[in-house]
Write a protein that holds these residues in place. Structure first.
Motif, PDB file in Angstrom:
ATOM      1  N   TRP A   1       0.814  -1.208   0.000  1.00 28.67           N
ATOM      2  CA  TRP A   1       0.000   0.000   0.000  1.00 28.67           C
ATOM      3  C   TRP A   1       0.850   1.260   0.000  1.00 28.67           C
ATOM      4  N   SER A   2       0.405   2.245  -0.747  1.00 29.60           N
ATOM      5  CA  SER A   2       0.966   3.594  -0.661  1.00 29.60           C
ATOM      6  C   SER A   2      -0.210   4.564  -0.735  1.00 29.60           C
ATOM      7  N   PRO A   3      -0.073   5.715  -0.098  1.00 32.10           N
ATOM      8  CA  PRO A   3      -1.206   6.641  -0.033  1.00 32.10           C
ATOM      9  C   PRO A   3      -1.630   7.139  -1.414  1.00 32.10           C
ATOM     10  N   SER A   4      -2.922   7.359  -1.514  1.00 35.24           N
ATOM     11  CA  SER A   4      -3.500   7.904  -2.741  1.00 35.24           C
ATOM     12  C   SER A   4      -4.080   9.281  -2.443  1.00 35.24           C
ATOM     13  N   LYS A   5      -4.176  10.072  -3.479  1.00 34.81           N
ATOM     14  CA  LYS A   5      -4.791  11.390  -3.330  1.00 34.81           C
ATOM     15  C   LYS A   5      -6.213  11.192  -2.796  1.00 34.81           C
ATOM     16  N   GLY A   6      -6.544  11.928  -1.776  1.00 32.47           N
ATOM     17  CA  GLY A   6      -7.877  11.825  -1.203  1.00 32.47           C
ATOM     18  C   GLY A   6      -7.959  10.934   0.024  1.00 32.47           C
ATOM     19  N   ASP A   7      -6.878  10.176   0.333  1.00 32.55           N
ATOM     20  CA  ASP A   7      -6.886   9.366   1.556  1.00 32.55           C
ATOM     21  C   ASP A   7      -6.878  10.289   2.769  1.00 32.55           C
ATOM     22  N   SER A   8      -7.701   9.961   3.734  1.00 35.34           N
ATOM     23  CA  SER A   8      -7.735  10.772   4.954  1.00 35.34           C
ATOM     24  C   SER A   8      -6.468  10.513   5.769  1.00 35.34           C
ATOM     25  N   GLN A   9      -6.119  11.476   6.609  1.00 33.85           N
ATOM     26  CA  GLN A   9      -4.955  11.319   7.467  1.00 33.85           C
ATOM     27  C   GLN A   9      -5.143  10.136   8.415  1.00 33.85           C
ATOM     28  N   GLU A  10      -6.368   9.926   8.838  1.00 37.11           N
ATOM     29  CA  GLU A  10      -6.683   8.801   9.718  1.00 37.11           C
ATOM     30  C   GLU A  10      -6.405   7.465   9.013  1.00 37.11           C
ATOM     31  N   HIS A  11      -6.826   7.350   7.753  1.00 35.35           N
ATOM     32  CA  HIS A  11      -6.592   6.128   6.971  1.00 35.35           C
ATOM     33  C   HIS A  11      -5.096   5.924   6.742  1.00 35.35           C
ATOM     34  N   ILE A  12      -4.405   6.994   6.403  1.00 30.42           N
ATOM     35  CA  ILE A  12      -2.955   6.903   6.164  1.00 30.42           C
ATOM     36  C   ILE A  12      -2.249   6.449   7.434  1.00 30.42           C
ATOM     37  N   SER A  13      -2.619   7.033   8.572  1.00 37.08           N
ATOM     38  CA  SER A  13      -1.994   6.653   9.846  1.00 37.08           C
ATOM     39  C   SER A  13      -2.256   5.185  10.174  1.00 37.08           C
ATOM     40  N   GLU A  14      -3.482   4.739   9.960  1.00 38.90           N
ATOM     41  CA  GLU A  14      -3.829   3.333  10.229  1.00 38.90           C
ATOM     42  C   GLU A  14      -3.043   2.392   9.317  1.00 38.90           C
ATOM     43  N   MET A  15      -2.924   2.743   8.057  1.00 43.70           N
ATOM     44  CA  MET A  15      -2.185   1.883   7.121  1.00 43.70           C
ATOM     45  C   MET A  15      -0.695   1.856   7.459  1.00 43.70           C
ATOM     46  N   ARG A  16      -0.143   2.985   7.876  1.00 40.84           N
ATOM     47  CA  ARG A  16       1.275   3.010   8.292  1.00 40.84           C
ATOM     48  C   ARG A  16       1.483   2.125   9.530  1.00 40.84           C
ATOM     49  N   ARG A  17       0.519   2.183  10.451  1.00 37.71           N
ATOM     50  CA  ARG A  17       0.598   1.335  11.646  1.00 37.71           C
ATOM     51  C   ARG A  17       0.584  -0.141  11.247  1.00 37.71           C
ATOM     52  N   LEU A  18      -0.319  -0.510  10.322  1.00 41.82           N
ATOM     53  CA  LEU A  18      -0.406  -1.894   9.854  1.00 41.82           C
ATOM     54  C   LEU A  18       0.846  -2.297   9.083  1.00 41.82           C
ATOM     55  N   GLN A  19       1.403  -1.375   8.300  1.00 48.61           N
ATOM     56  CA  GLN A  19       2.639  -1.692   7.570  1.00 48.61           C
ATOM     57  C   GLN A  19       3.777  -1.987   8.540  1.00 48.61           C
TER      58      GLN A  19
END
Length: 189
Positions: A154-172
């Motif tokens: 996964w890598s962030p996409s335009k429009g991803d919320s900061q909350e979603h990005i933070s959660e995905m980084r935590r999971l990564q």
């Protein structure tokens, strides 16, 4: 993999036919031997040949030639998108980052197969390496291993919320493989 060809169960080498054990668990044992830093290369080749074709009277040169052929044509022939390895099982340079490690992800792989109705422990000595690879590469998106692979890629996409990005980084970070460089420049493991 061709569906109209039988699974390989023997191999001819220098006019002699040897039984060939390419069950997935046997191939995984070969990988473990190749990673064992306490063994010399000749010991690795001898042990791997014994696992794959049984006891034999082949010279080291013959074993090396046969083992290389088996690796190239029957084990790494459809090597997953995971990562290409050399004859000793080491990652080749300049490869894309690996997204799965069969040893470290064993419990996730087992769970993913189990949901499909396949108990890998019951399939030891039965399920071929070719079948195992095909099933692993085609796991349904809802399987735990597929979800983990998606998290790792996964890598962030335009429009991803900061909350979603933070959660995905935590999971990564949670599912990162050792030596994996994470987005924040930090290396896992």
């Amino acid at each position: 993999m061709k569906l109209n060809d039988p699974l390989v169960s023997d191999i001819e080498f220098n006019g002699v036919t040897f039984p060939l054990d390419l069950s997935f668990d046997n191939v995984l044992d070969v990988f473990e031997i190749l990673k064992d830093e306490t063994l010399e290369n000749f010991e690795k080749v001898d042990s791997c040949c014994e696992l794959l074709i049984g006891e034999n009277e082949l010279s080291f040169t013959e074993q090396s030639e046969l083992f290389t052929f088996i690796l190239e044509n029957h084990i790494h022939s459809s090597e997953q998108q995971f990562i290409e390895v050399d004859i000793l099982g080491n990652p080749m340079p300049n490869q894309e980052e690996r997204v799965i490690d069969i040893e470290l992800d064993a419990k996730f792989i087992y769970a993913s197969f189990f949901v499909l109705g396949i108990n890998l422990f019951e399939q030891q000595g039965k399920l071929s390496w070719t079948e195992f690879q095909a099933l692993l590469e085609a796991l349904p998106d809802e399987s735990v291993m597929s979800k983990i692979i998606n998290i790792r890629q996964w890598s962030p996409s335009k429009g991803d919320s900061q909350e979603h990005i933070s959660e995905m980084r935590r999971l990564q970070k949670k599912y990162a493989l050792p030596g994996t460089e994470l987005e924040d420049g930090e290396e896992h493991g």
